[in-house]
Structure formats: C-alpha cells, structure tokens
Write a protein that holds these residues in place. Structure first.
Motif, PDB file in Angstrom:
ATOM      1  N   PRO A 110      -4.670-120.730  23.016  1.00  0.00           N
ATOM      2  CA  PRO A 110      -5.924-121.477  22.861  1.00  0.00           C
ATOM      3  C   PRO A 110      -5.640-122.960  22.651  1.00  0.00           C
ATOM      4  O   PRO A 110      -4.595-123.344  22.139  1.00  0.00           O
ATOM      5  CB  PRO A 110      -6.552-120.856  21.614  1.00  0.00           C
ATOM      6  N   ALA A 111      -6.576-123.781  23.077  1.00  0.00           N
ATOM      7  CA  ALA A 111      -6.451-125.219  22.878  1.00  0.00           C
ATOM      8  C   ALA A 111      -6.532-125.543  21.388  1.00  0.00           C
ATOM      9  O   ALA A 111      -7.159-124.825  20.613  1.00  0.00           O
ATOM     10  CB  ALA A 111      -7.558-125.942  23.636  1.00  0.00           C
ATOM     11  N   ALA A 112      -5.889-126.630  21.002  1.00  0.00           N
ATOM     12  CA  ALA A 112      -5.890-127.023  19.593  1.00  0.00           C
ATOM     13  C   ALA A 112      -7.310-127.240  19.116  1.00  0.00           C
ATOM     14  O   ALA A 112      -8.112-127.890  19.766  1.00  0.00           O
ATOM     15  CB  ALA A 112      -5.076-128.300  19.418  1.00  0.00           C
ATOM     16  N   GLY A 113      -7.631-126.663  17.977  1.00  0.00           N
ATOM     17  CA  GLY A 113      -8.944-126.834  17.379  1.00  0.00           C
ATOM     18  C   GLY A 113     -10.019-125.940  17.964  1.00  0.00           C
ATOM     19  O   GLY A 113     -11.174-126.053  17.612  1.00  0.00           O
ATOM     20  N   SER A 114      -9.647-125.032  18.889  1.00  0.00           N
ATOM     21  CA  SER A 114     -10.663-124.193  19.509  1.00  0.00           C
ATOM     22  C   SER A 114     -10.713-122.779  18.932  1.00  0.00           C
ATOM     23  O   SER A 114     -11.529-121.985  19.337  1.00  0.00           O
ATOM     24  CB  SER A 114     -10.428-124.094  21.019  1.00  0.00           C
ATOM     25  N   LYS A 115      -9.832-122.488  17.998  1.00  0.00           N
ATOM     26  CA  LYS A 115      -9.801-121.148  17.421  1.00  0.00           C
ATOM     27  C   LYS A 115     -10.889-121.016  16.362  1.00  0.00           C
ATOM     28  O   LYS A 115     -11.000-121.826  15.462  1.00  0.00           O
ATOM     29  CB  LYS A 115      -8.427-120.884  16.792  1.00  0.00           C
ATOM     30  N   VAL A 116     -11.692-119.970  16.496  1.00  0.00           N
ATOM     31  CA  VAL A 116     -12.771-119.724  15.548  1.00  0.00           C
ATOM     32  C   VAL A 116     -12.303-118.649  14.583  1.00  0.00           C
ATOM     33  O   VAL A 116     -11.873-117.579  14.988  1.00  0.00           O
ATOM     34  CB  VAL A 116     -14.056-119.253  16.268  1.00  0.00           C
ATOM     35  N   ILE A 117     -12.362-118.957  13.310  1.00  0.00           N
ATOM     36  CA  ILE A 117     -11.952-117.999  12.293  1.00  0.00           C
ATOM     37  C   ILE A 117     -13.207-117.497  11.599  1.00  0.00           C
ATOM     38  O   ILE A 117     -14.017-118.266  11.117  1.00  0.00           O
ATOM     39  CB  ILE A 117     -10.990-118.648  11.284  1.00  0.00           C
ATOM     40  N   ARG A 118     -13.340-116.185  11.564  1.00  0.00           N
ATOM     41  CA  ARG A 118     -14.517-115.590  10.952  1.00  0.00           C
ATOM     42  C   ARG A 118     -14.039-114.478  10.025  1.00  0.00           C
ATOM     43  O   ARG A 118     -13.268-113.612  10.414  1.00  0.00           O
ATOM     44  CB  ARG A 118     -15.423-115.028  12.034  1.00  0.00           C
ATOM     45  N   LYS A 119     -14.518-114.503   8.817  1.00  0.00           N
ATOM     46  CA  LYS A 119     -14.158-113.483   7.851  1.00  0.00           C
ATOM     47  C   LYS A 119     -15.093-112.293   8.050  1.00  0.00           C
ATOM     48  O   LYS A 119     -16.312-112.431   8.036  1.00  0.00           O
ATOM     49  CB  LYS A 119     -14.291-114.016   6.421  1.00  0.00           C
ATOM     50  N   VAL A 120     -14.495-111.134   8.288  1.00  0.00           N
ATOM     51  CA  VAL A 120     -15.277-109.935   8.535  1.00  0.00           C
ATOM     52  C   VAL A 120     -15.353-109.127   7.244  1.00  0.00           C
ATOM     53  O   VAL A 120     -14.342-108.785   6.646  1.00  0.00           O
ATOM     54  CB  VAL A 120     -14.645-109.076   9.651  1.00  0.00           C
ATOM     55  N   VAL A 121     -16.560-108.865   6.820  1.00  0.00           N
ATOM     56  CA  VAL A 121     -16.783-108.069   5.615  1.00  0.00           C
ATOM     57  C   VAL A 121     -17.437-106.770   6.062  1.00  0.00           C
ATOM     58  O   VAL A 121     -18.497-106.780   6.681  1.00  0.00           O
ATOM     59  CB  VAL A 121     -17.703-108.810   4.613  1.00  0.00           C
ATOM     60  N   LYS A 122     -16.767-105.659   5.754  1.00  0.00           N
ATOM     61  CA  LYS A 122     -17.319-104.369   6.147  1.00  0.00           C
ATOM     62  C   LYS A 122     -18.362-103.939   5.132  1.00  0.00           C
ATOM     63  O   LYS A 122     -18.077-103.812   3.956  1.00  0.00           O
ATOM     64  CB  LYS A 122     -16.222-103.321   6.243  1.00  0.00           C
ATOM     65  N   GLN A 123     -19.565-103.728   5.604  1.00  0.00           N
ATOM     66  CA  GLN A 123     -20.660-103.255   4.771  1.00  0.00           C
ATOM     67  C   GLN A 123     -21.289-102.059   5.469  1.00  0.00           C
ATOM     68  O   GLN A 123     -21.407-102.038   6.689  1.00  0.00           O
ATOM     69  CB  GLN A 123     -21.730-104.333   4.581  1.00  0.00           C
ATOM     70  N   GLN A 124     -21.662-101.103   4.664  1.00  0.00           N
ATOM     71  CA  GLN A 124     -22.362 -99.959   5.215  1.00  0.00           C
ATOM     72  C   GLN A 124     -23.825-100.338   5.386  1.00  0.00           C
ATOM     73  O   GLN A 124     -24.427-100.907   4.485  1.00  0.00           O
ATOM     74  CB  GLN A 124     -22.246 -98.754   4.269  1.00  0.00           C
ATOM     75  N   PRO A 125     -24.407-100.047   6.535  1.00  0.00           N
ATOM     76  CA  PRO A 125     -25.822-100.379   6.731  1.00  0.00           C
ATOM     77  C   PRO A 125     -26.703 -99.501   5.840  1.00  0.00           C
ATOM     78  O   PRO A 125     -26.339 -98.381   5.497  1.00  0.00           O
ATOM     79  CB  PRO A 125     -26.062-100.073   8.203  1.00  0.00           C
ATOM     80  N   ALA A 126     -27.829-100.043   5.464  1.00  0.00           N
ATOM     81  CA  ALA A 126     -28.770 -99.284   4.642  1.00  0.00           C
ATOM     82  C   ALA A 126     -29.362 -98.161   5.488  1.00  0.00           C
ATOM     83  O   ALA A 126     -29.824 -98.394   6.602  1.00  0.00           O
ATOM     84  CB  ALA A 126     -29.869-100.185   4.125  1.00  0.00           C
ATOM     85  N   VAL A 127     -29.336 -96.932   4.957  1.00  0.00           N
ATOM     86  CA  VAL A 127     -29.821 -95.767   5.689  1.00  0.00           C
ATOM     87  C   VAL A 127     -30.831 -95.043   4.815  1.00  0.00           C
ATOM     88  O   VAL A 127     -30.572 -94.778   3.638  1.00  0.00           O
ATOM     89  CB  VAL A 127     -28.651 -94.816   6.052  1.00  0.00           C
TER      90      VAL A 127
END
Length: 135
Positions: free
Chosen positions: A102-119
């Motif tokens: 990837p080009a410099a500065g183009s990497k997107v970092i996203r924190k993934v939090v696992k949550q159970q959906p409300a059922v």
C-alpha cells in the motif's frame, strides 16, 4: 509514463520525460517527449512521478520525428516521436502503477470489537399456539 531521467542543463537540473501512448487501432503507439524543470522534477525526486503512472498531457507541438541519426546514418524509430514545447506543457497525474504494497499513509486501521447482536427471546410454542391461525 515510460521514462523520466534527471539531467543537467544550462539552467540547472531538469526532468526529461518520455510517454508512450497507444493509438486507437492498438499498434505500437507513439512517444511523446518534453522537459520539465519545476513541479514534475520535484514530484519525481519525491517518488510520486514514477514509471507506469498514467498521465494526461497537453501542449504545443515542437516537432515530429520518425528517424534519428546514429553514426552518420539515419535510423528508423520503433515508434514515431512527438516533441512538445516544454513552455506549453500541462500534465495531470492519473493512477499510479499497481504495486503489492500500500502507498504510504493509505492504510486504514480499524479496531474491531466483537459484540453479540441483540436478539429477542424465542416465544414458547405449545399445542394451542401451534394450531392457531396466523391471521
């Protein structure tokens, strides 16, 4: 873009640029050459104007050539060459060549939090509700 070479001239460094463009019929294309001693030279030195980048170029023609001289004999060029007047050239940069990294500065970092959906809880089913009409 096909080639960009930094050269020294009477007024300092400049960038000698050669672009290959394919014509509509899919032949070998033509080359377009011009020089730049300002913006494109700086982009090239910073690594943003590299071989393979797509560009859109406009400018006034300074010459057209299908032959060149080598050792006193005329040689046929592989592709016809258009030379643009460097004072009139305008370049718009297009897509960079594809790379695996990837080009410099183009990497997107996203924190993934696992949550159970409300059922909603499943309602209890008995014989009476199972036989009841839906409507």
């Amino acid at each position: 873009m096909f080639d960009a070479t930094v050269a020294k001239g009477q007024y300092g460094e400049f960038l000698a640029i050669t672009i290959i463009t394919n014509l509509v019929d899919g032949d070998d294309g033509i080359t377009v050459t011009f020089n730049d001693g300002n913006g494109l030279l700086k982009l090239h030195q910073q690594g943003y104007f590299d071989k393979g980048r797509r560009v859109h170029v406009t400018g006034s023609l300074a010459g057209i050539s299908e032959v060149y001289e080598k050792d006193g004999e005329l040689q046929l060029r592989k592709r016809p060459q258009l030379t643009l007047d460097s004072k009139t050239v305008q370049v718009k940069l297009g897509a960079a060549p594809a790379t695996d990294k990837p080009a410099a500065g183009s990497k997107v970092i996203r924190k993934v939090v696992k949550q159970q959906p409300a059922v909603d809880p499943t309602p209890a089913v008995n014989e009476e509700t199972a036989k009841a009409p839906l409507f």
